[in-house]
Scaffold this active site. Structure first.
Site, PDB file in Angstrom:
ATOM      1  N   TYR A  33      -5.454  18.644 -10.334  1.00  0.00           N
ATOM      2  CA  TYR A  33      -5.776  17.432  -9.582  1.00  0.00           C
ATOM      3  C   TYR A  33      -6.778  16.570 -10.339  1.00  0.00           C
ATOM      4  CZ  TYR A  33      -7.445  14.458  -5.779  1.00  0.00           C
ATOM      5  OH  TYR A  33      -7.796  13.375  -5.006  1.00  0.00           O
ATOM      6  N   ILE A  70       0.857  -1.186   0.000  1.00  0.00           N
ATOM      7  CA  ILE A  70       0.000   0.000   0.000  1.00  0.00           C
ATOM      8  C   ILE A  70       0.889   1.229   0.000  1.00  0.00           C
ATOM      9  CG2 ILE A  70      -1.872   1.214   1.178  1.00  0.00           C
ATOM     10  CD1 ILE A  70      -2.427  -1.466   2.687  1.00  0.00           C
ATOM     11  N   SER A 116       1.202   7.109   5.526  1.00  0.00           N
ATOM     12  CA  SER A 116       1.549   7.897   6.718  1.00  0.00           C
ATOM     13  C   SER A 116       0.330   8.511   7.385  1.00  0.00           C
ATOM     14  CB  SER A 116       2.561   8.995   6.364  1.00  0.00           C
ATOM     15  OG  SER A 116       2.000   9.911   5.444  1.00  0.00           O
ATOM     16  N   SER A 117      -0.788   8.613   6.646  1.00  0.00           N
ATOM     17  CA  SER A 117      -1.991   9.208   7.219  1.00  0.00           C
ATOM     18  C   SER A 117      -3.205   8.824   6.374  1.00  0.00           C
ATOM     19  CB  SER A 117      -1.867  10.744   7.276  1.00  0.00           C
ATOM     20  OG  SER A 117      -1.767  11.282   5.963  1.00  0.00           O
ATOM     21  N   GLY A 169       1.489   5.467   0.322  1.00  0.00           N
ATOM     22  CA  GLY A 169       0.920   6.630   1.005  1.00  0.00           C
ATOM     23  C   GLY A 169       0.237   6.288   2.312  1.00  0.00           C
TER      24      GLY A 169
END
Length: 275
Positions: free
Chosen positions: A148, A9, A13-14, A11
């Protein structure tokens, strides 16, 4: 030989990535939890300890091919990949440099490609699953989210095109589309007073957008709810190509999508390459 399945997985960290790492470990997966800066692993490790599970934290910068290669170099088996790493961005074309737009695409689009390309040989071997967290912003373009949304549109188109090809080699491809999610992702976008001052003729529109967005995120879906849907996808007998994670996401994208789970498109394009 261990029958435990392995998921990588990005990303973690949060937010969604952290919640998914913990939820997958709780569900019995061996979790390789990656993040660009492992010094930020504290919250993940604390959440894992509280849940009574463990995760294998490794460094991975999805925008750096060398970092991707190093992360995958020691893997001899992978049953699933969850592309979650990404970064938000607010701005509009006239008021920002095109290089800023390019940087958004590097993280949110090309980063997904770097990691997916490295994972595919292993996923073919295990007949595994490739999941990518996109956004309702990959279906409907939104004001001041041009870069984005462009990146998320690109991911959606790429994965929708890849899915029947990967399926022919035994790999299931899905995209997960959250709406507003309560996480640090929103805070990390940030709109400073300087940015407002530099918005020029677009300042009133930006102020109105931010006011509307604060209301939307006041009722945001919990990251843990999105993680639960991702873990379901990891083990579903027939995983859908497109999974919308909340009623709000379904209502919003329903304005545009007449094929909400992607099955009609997959049946159509899959027939093109059926042997």
């Amino acid at each position: 030989m261990s029958t435990t399945k392995t998921v990588l997985i990005t990303g973690t960290s949060s937010g969604i990535g952290l919640a998914t790492a913990v939820a997958a470990a709780r569900d019995g997966w061996q979790v390789i939890a990656t993040m660009r800066n492992t010094a930020k692993a504290g919250p993940l490790l604390a959440a894992a300890a509280e849940a009574g599970v463990s995760v294998d934290v490794r460094p991975l910068d999805v925008t750096d091919p060398a970092s991707v290669a190093a992360c995958f170099a020691g893997l001899d088996r992978l049953d699933a990949l969850v592309n979650n790493a990404g970064a938000g961005h607010l701005g509009t074309l006239e008021q920002e440099d095109v290089e800023e737009v390019r940087a958004v695409l590097e993280v949110n689009f090309f980063g997904v490609l770097h990691v997916s390309k490295a994972a595919l040989p292993l996923l073919r071997a295990s007949r595994g699953r490739l999941l990518t967290v996109t956004s309702v912003g990959g279906v409907i373009g939104q004001p001041f989210n041009e870069a984005y949304c462009a990146a998320k549109f690109a991911v959606e188109g790429f994965m929708e095109s890849l899915a029947p090809v990967a399926a022919s080699a035994g790999v299931s491809v899905s995209v997960v589309e959250p709406g507003a999610v309560a996480s640090e992702f929103v805070a990390n976008v940030g709109v400073t007073e300087d940015a407002m001052a530099q918005a020029g003729p677009y300042a009133p529109a930006l102020a109105a957008y931010l006011e509307r967005t604060r209301g939307a995120f006041a009722n945001a879906q919990a990251a843990e709810d999105v993680a639960a849907r991702i873990v379901e996808l990891l083990t579903a007998e027939r995983p859908a190509f497109r999974v919308l994670t909340s009623d709000a996401a379904r209502a919003f994208t329903g304005v545009k999508l007449a094929d909400p789970d992607g099955s009609a498109v997959q049946a159509l394009t899959g027939a093109w390459i059926a042997s």
